[in-house]
Scaffold this active site. Structure first.
Site, PDB file in Angstrom:
ATOM      1  CD  GLU A  34       9.261 -14.397  -1.388  1.00  0.00           C
ATOM      2  OE1 GLU A  34       8.403 -13.899  -0.632  1.00  0.00           O
ATOM      3  OE2 GLU A  34       9.142 -15.538  -1.884  1.00  0.00           O
ATOM      4  N   GLY A  39       6.464 -10.307  -3.602  1.00  0.00           N
ATOM      5  CA  GLY A  39       5.043 -10.004  -3.795  1.00  0.00           C
ATOM      6  C   GLY A  39       4.138 -11.204  -3.629  1.00  0.00           C
ATOM      7  N   GLY A  40       4.716 -12.419  -3.667  1.00  0.00           N
ATOM      8  CA  GLY A  40       3.936 -13.623  -3.385  1.00  0.00           C
ATOM      9  C   GLY A  40       2.871 -13.932  -4.411  1.00  0.00           C
ATOM     10  CG  HIS A 441     -30.380   8.489 -13.075  1.00  0.00           C
ATOM     11  ND1 HIS A 441     -30.951   7.231 -13.075  1.00  0.00           N
ATOM     12  CD2 HIS A 441     -30.548   9.000 -14.321  1.00  0.00           C
ATOM     13  CE1 HIS A 441     -31.448   7.005 -14.281  1.00  0.00           C
ATOM     14  NE2 HIS A 441     -31.220   8.060 -15.057  1.00  0.00           N
TER      15      HIS A 441
HETATM   16  C1  LIG Z   1      -5.527 -17.584  -9.207  1.00  0.00           C
HETATM   17  C2  LIG Z   1      -5.756 -16.745  -7.967  1.00  0.00           C
HETATM   18  C3  LIG Z   1      -6.484 -15.593  -8.042  1.00  0.00           C
HETATM   19  C4  LIG Z   1      -6.692 -14.806  -6.918  1.00  0.00           C
HETATM   20  N1  LIG Z   1      -7.433 -13.668  -7.024  1.00  0.00           N
HETATM   21  C5  LIG Z   1      -7.654 -12.921  -5.925  1.00  0.00           C
HETATM   22  C6  LIG Z   1      -8.393 -11.711  -6.012  1.00  0.00           C
HETATM   23  O1  LIG Z   1      -8.842 -11.312  -7.086  1.00  0.00           O
HETATM   24  N2  LIG Z   1      -8.573 -10.973  -4.889  1.00  0.00           N
HETATM   25  C7  LIG Z   1      -8.075 -11.389  -3.682  1.00  0.00           C
HETATM   26  O2  LIG Z   1      -8.276 -10.684  -2.685  1.00  0.00           O
HETATM   27  N3  LIG Z   1      -7.375 -12.521  -3.567  1.00  0.00           N
HETATM   28  C8  LIG Z   1      -7.150 -13.296  -4.653  1.00  0.00           C
HETATM   29  N4  LIG Z   1      -6.410 -14.443  -4.542  1.00  0.00           N
HETATM   30  C9  LIG Z   1      -5.905 -14.830  -3.220  1.00  0.00           C
HETATM   31  C10 LIG Z   1      -4.663 -14.016  -2.858  1.00  0.00           C
HETATM   32  O3  LIG Z   1      -3.730 -14.066  -3.913  1.00  0.00           O
HETATM   33  C11 LIG Z   1      -4.043 -14.572  -1.605  1.00  0.00           C
HETATM   34  O4  LIG Z   1      -5.029 -14.702  -0.614  1.00  0.00           O
HETATM   35  C12 LIG Z   1      -2.955 -13.652  -1.076  1.00  0.00           C
HETATM   36  O5  LIG Z   1      -1.944 -13.474  -2.044  1.00  0.00           O
HETATM   37  C13 LIG Z   1      -2.343 -14.278   0.170  1.00  0.00           C
HETATM   38  O6  LIG Z   1      -1.301 -13.454   0.577  1.00  0.00           O
HETATM   39  P1  LIG Z   1      -0.258 -13.961   1.651  1.00  0.00           P
HETATM   40  O7  LIG Z   1       0.600 -12.799   1.915  1.00  0.00           O
HETATM   41  O8  LIG Z   1      -0.952 -14.599   2.783  1.00  0.00           O
HETATM   42  O9  LIG Z   1       0.579 -15.116   0.927  1.00  0.00           O
HETATM   43  P2  LIG Z   1       1.434 -15.078  -0.395  1.00  0.00           P
HETATM   44  O10 LIG Z   1       1.040 -13.970  -1.266  1.00  0.00           O
HETATM   45  O11 LIG Z   1       1.382 -16.455  -0.957  1.00  0.00           O
HETATM   46  O12 LIG Z   1       2.913 -14.760   0.089  1.00  0.00           O
HETATM   47  C14 LIG Z   1       3.690 -15.687   0.777  1.00  0.00           C
HETATM   48  C15 LIG Z   1       5.146 -15.459   0.415  1.00  0.00           C
HETATM   49  O13 LIG Z   1       5.956 -16.218   1.302  1.00  0.00           O
HETATM   50  C16 LIG Z   1       7.004 -16.822   0.578  1.00  0.00           C
HETATM   51  N5  LIG Z   1       7.425 -18.005   1.341  1.00  0.00           N
HETATM   52  C17 LIG Z   1       6.710 -19.119   1.613  1.00  0.00           C
HETATM   53  N6  LIG Z   1       7.410 -19.956   2.384  1.00  0.00           N
HETATM   54  C18 LIG Z   1       8.602 -19.359   2.605  1.00  0.00           C
HETATM   55  C19 LIG Z   1       9.759 -19.723   3.329  1.00  0.00           C
HETATM   56  N7  LIG Z   1       9.810 -20.866   4.024  1.00  0.00           N
HETATM   57  N8  LIG Z   1      10.828 -18.884   3.326  1.00  0.00           N
HETATM   58  C20 LIG Z   1      10.786 -17.704   2.643  1.00  0.00           C
HETATM   59  N9  LIG Z   1       9.702 -17.309   1.950  1.00  0.00           N
HETATM   60  C21 LIG Z   1       8.629 -18.118   1.948  1.00  0.00           C
HETATM   61  C22 LIG Z   1       6.358 -17.163  -0.754  1.00  0.00           C
HETATM   62  O14 LIG Z   1       7.332 -17.337  -1.776  1.00  0.00           O
HETATM   63  C23 LIG Z   1       5.488 -15.929  -0.981  1.00  0.00           C
HETATM   64  O15 LIG Z   1       6.194 -14.940  -1.666  1.00  0.00           O
HETATM   65  C24 LIG Z   1      -6.157 -15.224  -5.666  1.00  0.00           C
HETATM   66  C25 LIG Z   1      -5.405 -16.383  -5.575  1.00  0.00           C
HETATM   67  C26 LIG Z   1      -5.189 -17.138  -6.708  1.00  0.00           C
HETATM   68  C27 LIG Z   1      -4.364 -18.392  -6.593  1.00  0.00           C
END
Ligand SMILES: Cc1cc2nc3c(=O)[nH]c(=O)nc-3n(C[C@H](O)[C@H](O)[C@H](O)COP(=O)(O)OP(=O)(O)OC[C@H]3O[C@@H](n4cnc5c(N)ncnc54)[C@H](O)[C@@H]3O)c2cc1C
Length: 460
Positions: A34, A39-40, A441
């Site tokens: 990470e 948690g991203g 209901h």
């Molecule tokens: C404002 C907002 C509101 C949202 N609300 C919702 C919602 O209500 N419900 C819903 O379902 N979705 C929602 N989403 C979308 C949701 O957050 C994303 O679709 C989801 O988090 C994607 O998860 P992921 O695991 O694919 O990527 P991410 O959660 O982005 O995780 C990717 C991780 O990889 C790490 N990373 C990237 N490149 C590298 C690298 N080269 N080396 C090491 N680490 C790296 C990043 O730091 C990150 O921690 C929302 C998004 C936003 C922006």
């Protein structure tokens, strides 16, 4: 420093941690990397914090409407953004710290903090560490797309991530982008007390939705005083003193909007451009999403891509489902596929929009004979009792098989109510199953059978 593992997981978003834990529990030696916050997006700058802020905004809204319910609040209603932010930060911190501690405590799992970059199909560098594995799982997510708008270099702007650090109520927030993220921030900050202008280049807000839903959502926002500017085909930016000036349209309305803060919410781009994919010959499409097959395998054997970086879903639940598919196929010999997934998501304005399956537009384009029924929330007694009658429900059914093709619930509880329809769709049961069910209901769901009794052919 070289180390060999059974599996490397890049990213701790919504797929990586669960997958790493399951592989480690199966006895594999796993490295998980990470580069930023555990948690991203969802946990740190997406779902969790925005829904915490939406809850604060709703509290302000309900307080202002207290009189409608016969509740007297002496004195004015004001919002302390520092406390709003502190509440949001506490919720986020708990989640992200919990995840970090959990990952660092897992047997067979080593956590690397740093930026991962491919140096070969099965070799990844993280700082001074060179990691090798037969299996690599990419879960790197996406970030806000910043479009090259004329004048952008002269202006300060915010993305969804920067919005998380705001602890003031902007005097006038201008939002460019009429999609899900832009709409949630628009209503939230209007309720916090900002003047809000929402600018969209297209003819409608949330373009992928059917026209009637898009119009109804616009009505909800405008009723709260959000100014909506559509067809902003001549967008450019400038700075005047401390203000940002957005030139909106060459044809309609005031040509310029001047505000105190600017949020760009025009889409997301995958974090695949910084990953050294070329060193591994991993293919991406024109938008930078990693190409995957129905089981999320890339063109390179032993390398999978999960979550937003593969372009097959843009939600937390789709990313988590990617993990479930890969884990089930690899560890339990199942044959799960992405295409078995039914589209579902919610837009967390208030009232929320819950959506499952096909939109009316998609059904029409498919040409299949279909039935449709709608019901306004003004005819849902629970909504009337709660004093929240904005919106409507809609359901589309295959005229031949009687299976449900899609549904939308824009109204109180819409994000939850729509799940009852989704489950019947997964069961591939006919709509008559819901129609004959007895519901509690008074709930919004109890009117779904009533709505189904009104199905009519979907005409041109
Ligand atoms: C404002 C907002 C509101 C949202 N609300 C919702 C919602 O209500 N419900 C819903 O379902 N979705 C929602 N989403 C979308 C949701 O957050 C994303 O679709 C989801 O988090 C994607 O998860 P992921 O695991 O694919 O990527 P991410 O959660 O982005 O995780 C990717 C991780 O990889 C790490 N990373 C990237 N490149 C590298 C690298 N080269 N080396 C090491 N680490 C790296 C990043 O730091 C990150 O921690 C929302 C998004 C936003 C922006």
């Amino acid at each position: 420093m070289e180390s060999s593992y059974d599996a490397i997981v890049i990213g701790t978003g919504q797929a990586g941690p669960s997958l790493a834990a399951e592989l480690a529990a199966a006895g594999q030696q796993v490295a998980i990397v990470e580069r930023h916050r555990f948690g991203g997006t969802c946990v740190n700058v997406g779902c969790t914090p925005t829904k915490a802020l939406v809850a604060s905004a709703r509290a302000a809204y309900v307080a202002r409407r207290a009189g409608d319910f016969g509740v007297v609040i002496d004195g004015g209603i004001s919002v302390d953004m520092r406390r709003v932010k502190a509440r949001k930060d506490a919720i986020v911190r708990k989640s992200t710290n919990g995840l970090e501690n959990w990952l660092k405590g897992l047997d067979n799992c080593t956590v690397f903090e740093g930026h991962a970059r491919f140096e070969g199909p099965h070799r990844v560098r993280v700082g001074e560490h060179e990691l090798e594995a037969e299996q690599i799982f990419i879960n790197v997510g996406a970030r806000a797309y910043v479009p090259p708008l004329p004048g952008l270099d002269r202006c300060d702007y915010l993305t969804n991530s920067d919005m998380m650090d705001l602890d003031v109520v902007p005097e006038h927030l201008i939002i460019i982008g009429g999609g899900y993220i832009g709409l949630e921030f628009a209503q939230m900050y209007r309720r916090f007390g900002s003047r809000v202008t929402l600018i969209e280049m297209g003819e409608r807000l949330i373009r992928r939705e059917a026209d009637d839903i898009s119009y109804a959502v616009r009505e909800v926002l405008e009723a709260e005083g959000i100014e909506v500017r559509l067809k902003a085909e001549c967008l450019s930016l400038d700075r005047r003193g401390n203000s940002v000036v957005v030139s909106v349209s060459c044809e309609q309305g005031a040509p310029e909007v001047t505000g105190s803060h600017l949020l760009l919410a025009v889409g997301r781009r995958p974090n695949t451009d910084e990953l050294g994919l070329e060193a591994a010959d991993i293919e991406v499409n024109t938008r930078g999403h990693i190409r995957v097959d129905d089981a999320l395998q890339t063109n390179v054997p032993g390398v999978w891509a999960l979550g937003e970086c593969n372009g097959r879903g843009a939600f937390t639940h789709t990313t988590y489902n990617d993990y479930e598919i890969v884990a089930a196929n690899l560890l339990r010999g199942e044959q799960r596929r992405v295409t078995d997934r039914i589209d579902c998501y919610a837009l967390y304005i208030d009232p929320p929009l819950g959506r499952v399956g096909m939109t009316e537009r998609q059904v029409r384009e498919s040409g299949q004979p279909a039935l449709v029924a709608t019901r306004p929330m003004t005819r849902v007694s629970r909504a009337v009792e709660k004093g929240e009658t904005q919106g409507f429900m809609k359901i589309l059914v295959d005229a031949t098989t009687k299976q449900i093709l899609g549904a939308a619930v824009l109204g109180v509880g819409g994000d939850e109510v729509v799940a009852s329809i989704l489950n019947v769709m997964y069961a591939k049961a006919p709509y008559t199953v819901i129609q004959r069910a007895v519901h509690i209901h008074p709930t919004v769901s109890e009117l779904i059978p009533t709505m189904l009794a009104d199905l009519k052919p979907l005409t041109a």
